[in-house]
Design a protein around this motif. Structure first.
Motif, PDB file in Angstrom:
ATOM      1  N   ILE A   1     -70.519 -14.187  22.178  1.00  0.00           N
ATOM      2  CA  ILE A   1     -71.238 -14.319  21.787  1.00  0.00           C
ATOM      3  C   ILE A   1     -71.520 -16.069  20.818  1.00  0.00           C
ATOM      4  O   ILE A   1     -72.476 -16.177  20.899  1.00  0.00           O
ATOM      5  N   THR A   2     -70.412 -16.325  20.662  1.00  0.00           N
ATOM      6  CA  THR A   2     -70.252 -17.753  20.185  1.00  0.00           C
ATOM      7  C   THR A   2     -70.889 -18.662  20.843  1.00  0.00           C
ATOM      8  O   THR A   2     -71.543 -19.481  20.794  1.00  0.00           O
ATOM      9  N   GLU A   3     -70.215 -18.102  22.025  1.00  0.00           N
ATOM     10  CA  GLU A   3     -70.204 -19.531  22.568  1.00  0.00           C
ATOM     11  C   GLU A   3     -72.768 -19.034  24.039  1.00  0.00           C
ATOM     12  O   GLU A   3     -72.901 -20.420  23.515  1.00  0.00           O
ATOM     13  N   GLY A   4     -72.626 -18.055  23.726  1.00  0.00           N
ATOM     14  CA  GLY A   4     -73.932 -18.486  23.394  1.00  0.00           C
ATOM     15  C   GLY A   4     -74.905 -18.411  22.394  1.00  0.00           C
ATOM     16  O   GLY A   4     -76.302 -20.008  23.353  1.00  0.00           O
ATOM     17  N   TRP A   5     -74.754 -18.578  21.500  1.00  0.00           N
ATOM     18  CA  TRP A   5     -75.313 -19.109  20.463  1.00  0.00           C
ATOM     19  C   TRP A   5     -75.214 -20.565  20.507  1.00  0.00           C
ATOM     20  O   TRP A   5     -75.668 -21.347  19.724  1.00  0.00           O
ATOM     21  N   LEU A   6     -73.810 -20.928  20.739  1.00  0.00           N
ATOM     22  CA  LEU A   6     -73.738 -22.332  21.106  1.00  0.00           C
ATOM     23  C   LEU A   6     -74.229 -23.183  22.083  1.00  0.00           C
ATOM     24  O   LEU A   6     -74.676 -24.654  21.138  1.00  0.00           O
ATOM     25  N   PHE A   7     -74.655 -23.113  22.568  1.00  0.00           N
ATOM     26  CA  PHE A   7     -75.738 -23.153  23.348  1.00  0.00           C
ATOM     27  C   PHE A   7     -76.883 -23.856  22.767  1.00  0.00           C
ATOM     28  O   PHE A   7     -77.341 -24.546  23.279  1.00  0.00           O
ATOM     29  N   SER A   8     -77.432 -23.234  22.564  1.00  0.00           N
ATOM     30  CA  SER A   8     -79.093 -22.913  21.394  1.00  0.00           C
ATOM     31  C   SER A   8     -78.286 -24.196  20.401  1.00  0.00           C
ATOM     32  O   SER A   8     -79.248 -24.927  20.024  1.00  0.00           O
ATOM     33  N   VAL A   9     -77.446 -24.357  19.641  1.00  0.00           N
ATOM     34  CA  VAL A   9     -77.287 -25.810  19.121  1.00  0.00           C
ATOM     35  C   VAL A   9     -76.627 -26.466  19.628  1.00  0.00           C
ATOM     36  O   VAL A   9     -77.094 -27.922  19.078  1.00  0.00           O
ATOM     37  N   MET A  10     -76.556 -26.991  20.822  1.00  0.00           N
ATOM     38  CA  MET A  10     -76.296 -28.142  21.879  1.00  0.00           C
ATOM     39  C   MET A  10     -77.784 -28.115  22.253  1.00  0.00           C
ATOM     40  O   MET A  10     -78.109 -29.062  22.629  1.00  0.00           O
ATOM     41  N   ALA A  11     -79.320 -27.072  22.741  1.00  0.00           N
ATOM     42  CA  ALA A  11     -80.476 -28.070  22.852  1.00  0.00           C
ATOM     43  C   ALA A  11     -81.148 -27.957  21.919  1.00  0.00           C
ATOM     44  O   ALA A  11     -81.675 -29.225  21.817  1.00  0.00           O
ATOM     45  N   TYR A  12     -80.424 -28.268  20.397  1.00  0.00           N
ATOM     46  CA  TYR A  12     -81.629 -28.579  19.317  1.00  0.00           C
ATOM     47  C   TYR A  12     -80.793 -30.133  18.792  1.00  0.00           C
ATOM     48  O   TYR A  12     -81.437 -30.842  18.724  1.00  0.00           O
ATOM     49  N   ASP A  13     -79.478 -30.155  19.722  1.00  0.00           N
ATOM     50  CA  ASP A  13     -78.611 -31.294  19.583  1.00  0.00           C
ATOM     51  C   ASP A  13     -79.317 -32.659  20.252  1.00  0.00           C
ATOM     52  O   ASP A  13     -80.204 -33.561  19.760  1.00  0.00           O
TER      53      ASP A  13
ATOM     54  N   MET B   1     -72.588 -34.679  20.382  1.00  0.00           N
ATOM     55  CA  MET B   1     -72.720 -34.115  21.729  1.00  0.00           C
ATOM     56  C   MET B   1     -71.960 -33.381  22.344  1.00  0.00           C
ATOM     57  O   MET B   1     -71.825 -32.268  22.807  1.00  0.00           O
ATOM     58  N   TYR B   2     -70.837 -34.205  22.105  1.00  0.00           N
ATOM     59  CA  TYR B   2     -68.764 -34.367  23.025  1.00  0.00           C
ATOM     60  C   TYR B   2     -68.570 -33.527  21.537  1.00  0.00           C
ATOM     61  O   TYR B   2     -67.495 -32.525  22.282  1.00  0.00           O
ATOM     62  N   PHE B   3     -68.802 -33.681  20.290  1.00  0.00           N
ATOM     63  CA  PHE B   3     -68.230 -32.844  19.719  1.00  0.00           C
ATOM     64  C   PHE B   3     -68.974 -31.304  20.399  1.00  0.00           C
ATOM     65  O   PHE B   3     -67.801 -30.198  19.992  1.00  0.00           O
ATOM     66  N   PHE B   4     -69.885 -31.074  20.603  1.00  0.00           N
ATOM     67  CA  PHE B   4     -70.143 -29.748  20.735  1.00  0.00           C
ATOM     68  C   PHE B   4     -69.703 -29.266  22.160  1.00  0.00           C
ATOM     69  O   PHE B   4     -69.438 -28.053  22.009  1.00  0.00           O
ATOM     70  N   LEU B   5     -69.749 -30.345  23.073  1.00  0.00           N
ATOM     71  CA  LEU B   5     -69.691 -30.589  24.628  1.00  0.00           C
ATOM     72  C   LEU B   5     -67.537 -29.591  24.073  1.00  0.00           C
ATOM     73  O   LEU B   5     -67.260 -28.793  25.383  1.00  0.00           O
ATOM     74  N   SER B   6     -66.881 -30.704  23.236  1.00  0.00           N
ATOM     75  CA  SER B   6     -65.722 -30.459  22.848  1.00  0.00           C
ATOM     76  C   SER B   6     -65.660 -28.758  23.091  1.00  0.00           C
ATOM     77  O   SER B   6     -64.206 -27.916  22.889  1.00  0.00           O
ATOM     78  N   VAL B   7     -65.666 -28.066  21.484  1.00  0.00           N
ATOM     79  CA  VAL B   7     -65.681 -27.111  21.102  1.00  0.00           C
ATOM     80  C   VAL B   7     -66.597 -25.581  22.784  1.00  0.00           C
ATOM     81  O   VAL B   7     -65.315 -24.969  22.206  1.00  0.00           O
ATOM     82  N   LEU B   8     -66.932 -26.501  23.714  1.00  0.00           N
ATOM     83  CA  LEU B   8     -67.681 -25.455  24.449  1.00  0.00           C
ATOM     84  C   LEU B   8     -66.164 -25.288  25.853  1.00  0.00           C
ATOM     85  O   LEU B   8     -65.621 -24.220  25.894  1.00  0.00           O
ATOM     86  N   SER B   9     -65.674 -26.380  25.784  1.00  0.00           N
ATOM     87  CA  SER B   9     -64.657 -26.149  26.743  1.00  0.00           C
ATOM     88  C   SER B   9     -63.225 -25.808  26.180  1.00  0.00           C
ATOM     89  O   SER B   9     -62.662 -24.742  26.385  1.00  0.00           O
TER      90      SER B   9
ATOM     91  N   ILE C   1     -61.322 -32.728  29.054  1.00  0.00           N
ATOM     92  CA  ILE C   1     -62.477 -32.485  28.463  1.00  0.00           C
ATOM     93  C   ILE C   1     -62.665 -32.810  27.342  1.00  0.00           C
ATOM     94  O   ILE C   1     -62.274 -33.685  26.382  1.00  0.00           O
ATOM     95  N   VAL C   2     -61.612 -31.813  26.660  1.00  0.00           N
ATOM     96  CA  VAL C   2     -61.795 -31.825  25.311  1.00  0.00           C
ATOM     97  C   VAL C   2     -60.434 -32.932  25.084  1.00  0.00           C
ATOM     98  O   VAL C   2     -60.586 -34.048  23.862  1.00  0.00           O
ATOM     99  N   THR C   3     -59.673 -33.567  25.986  1.00  0.00           N
ATOM    100  CA  THR C   3     -58.510 -34.750  25.593  1.00  0.00           C
ATOM    101  C   THR C   3     -59.793 -35.584  25.664  1.00  0.00           C
ATOM    102  O   THR C   3     -58.832 -36.586  24.205  1.00  0.00           O
ATOM    103  N   LEU C   4     -60.403 -35.852  26.431  1.00  0.00           N
ATOM    104  CA  LEU C   4     -60.426 -36.908  26.234  1.00  0.00           C
ATOM    105  C   LEU C   4     -61.856 -37.424  25.204  1.00  0.00           C
ATOM    106  O   LEU C   4     -62.344 -38.993  24.862  1.00  0.00           O
ATOM    107  N   ILE C   5     -62.193 -36.423  25.053  1.00  0.00           N
ATOM    108  CA  ILE C   5     -62.962 -36.360  23.446  1.00  0.00           C
ATOM    109  C   ILE C   5     -62.888 -36.436  22.284  1.00  0.00           C
ATOM    110  O   ILE C   5     -62.913 -37.123  21.841  1.00  0.00           O
TER     111      ILE C   5
END
Length: 311
Positions: A108-120, A58-66, A44-48
């Protein structure tokens, strides 16, 4: 200074079973899950990175999540695999502190990233015409930086409050890695203050971002219901379904684990919960996000050369 209070220089991680045959089966299962997690999230990181059409917030946040998921499982699974096939199942005191801290930082970083992705998703669906103006590259990076900074600072509080206690024996942790609730059971002191700190931090680190996510989706669903065409509503909802699924898998077990008083904790239950939000969710995330995602599928086909005709 913390270490001088302890007579324990290393811990023994009991893991899942003392039966060598069961451990051999678990080794193969977890090795498959670990390698699949690295391959899936790495892909996923490579494809993005390679596909310019995926260079969106959206995909920037997804790559960070991965990347977080790959790091998250690497803090625990490689050591667990070694312990499943070796007689020696020890971890040094310093190693235990380091593992605990890194696990908390990433979680903890991942948990807060989910809220950022929801805002997106909120901005994309509720303010589509202003999306590119609001979700600038600078803002996306700033929000990810905030998530990381929050994870680093709060993890330090968790770790210091846990390891400041004296550990004078026994040194057997009934878990497969050094997680806060399991380590606290070995403390030679009253842990009621730690239970209160864990509950308060759990509230801040889990319920607060969950509240942001809930508020975002209330607005999102209200906007979706205003869309006249059924196809339009379905398309808008499908962009959020993956995120809702992933958040539920990660935050549900984590909240149950860290907001439950230590006296009520069951070691076997805690191990299963930790497996779910540490290993299983990281394994399933790339599957959930790519299974119904046409952009990711198209990028994969383009990378393998199968999608040239469709381009």
């Amino acid at each position: 200074m913390i270490k001088k209070l302890n007579s324990v220089s290393e811990f023994i991680l009991l893991g899942f079973s003392r039966d060598s045959q069961i451990n051999a089966i678990l080794f193969n299962i977890f090795l498959f899950l670990y390698l699949s997690t690295l391959v899936g999230n790495g892909l996923i990181v490579t494809l993005i990175h390679l596909d310019s059409r995926l260079h969106t917030p959206m995909y920037f946040f997804l790559s960070v999540l991965s990347m977080l998921d790959m790091s998250y499982v690497t803090t625990t699974v490689p050591q667990m695999l070694v312990h499943l096939i070796c007689q020696k199942k020890t971890i040094s005191y310093v190693g235990c502190v380091a593992q605990m801290y890194m696990f908390l930082v990433l979680g903890i970083t991942e948990g807060w990233l989910f809220s950022v992705m929801a805002y997106d998703r909120y901005v994309a669906i509720c303010y589509p015409l202003r999306y590119n103006v609001i979700m600038t590259s600078w803002l996306c990076r700033a929000m990810v930086f905030f998530c990381g900074l929050w994870g680093i600072s709060c993890s330090l509080v968790y770790t210091v409050f846990t390891m400041r206690l004296p550990y004078c024996g026994p040194n057997e942790i009934n878990h497969f890695f050094c997680e806060v609730p399991a380590v606290l059971k070995l403390a030679c002191a009253d842990t009621s203050l730690n239970d209160q700190v864990d509950f308060i931090l759990g509230f801040i680190l889990l319920l607060v971002p969950l509240s942001f996510i809930l508020a975002s989706y209330v607005c999102i669903f209200a906007t979706i219901l205003k869309i006249r065409s059924a196809q339009g509503r379905l398309k808008a909802f499908s962009t959020c379904a993956s995120h809702i699924t992933v958040v539920t898998m990660f935050c549900g077990p984590a909240m149950f684990m860290y907001m439950n008083p230590g006296a009520n904790a069951s070691p076997e239950r805690d191990k299963k919960l930790a497996l779910f939000y540490n290993v299983i969710s990281a394994f399933l995330n790339p599957i959930i996000y790519s299974l119904r995602n046409k952009d990711v599928k198209r990028a994969f086909l383009k990378l393998t050369g199968s999608g040239k005709a469709s381009d």
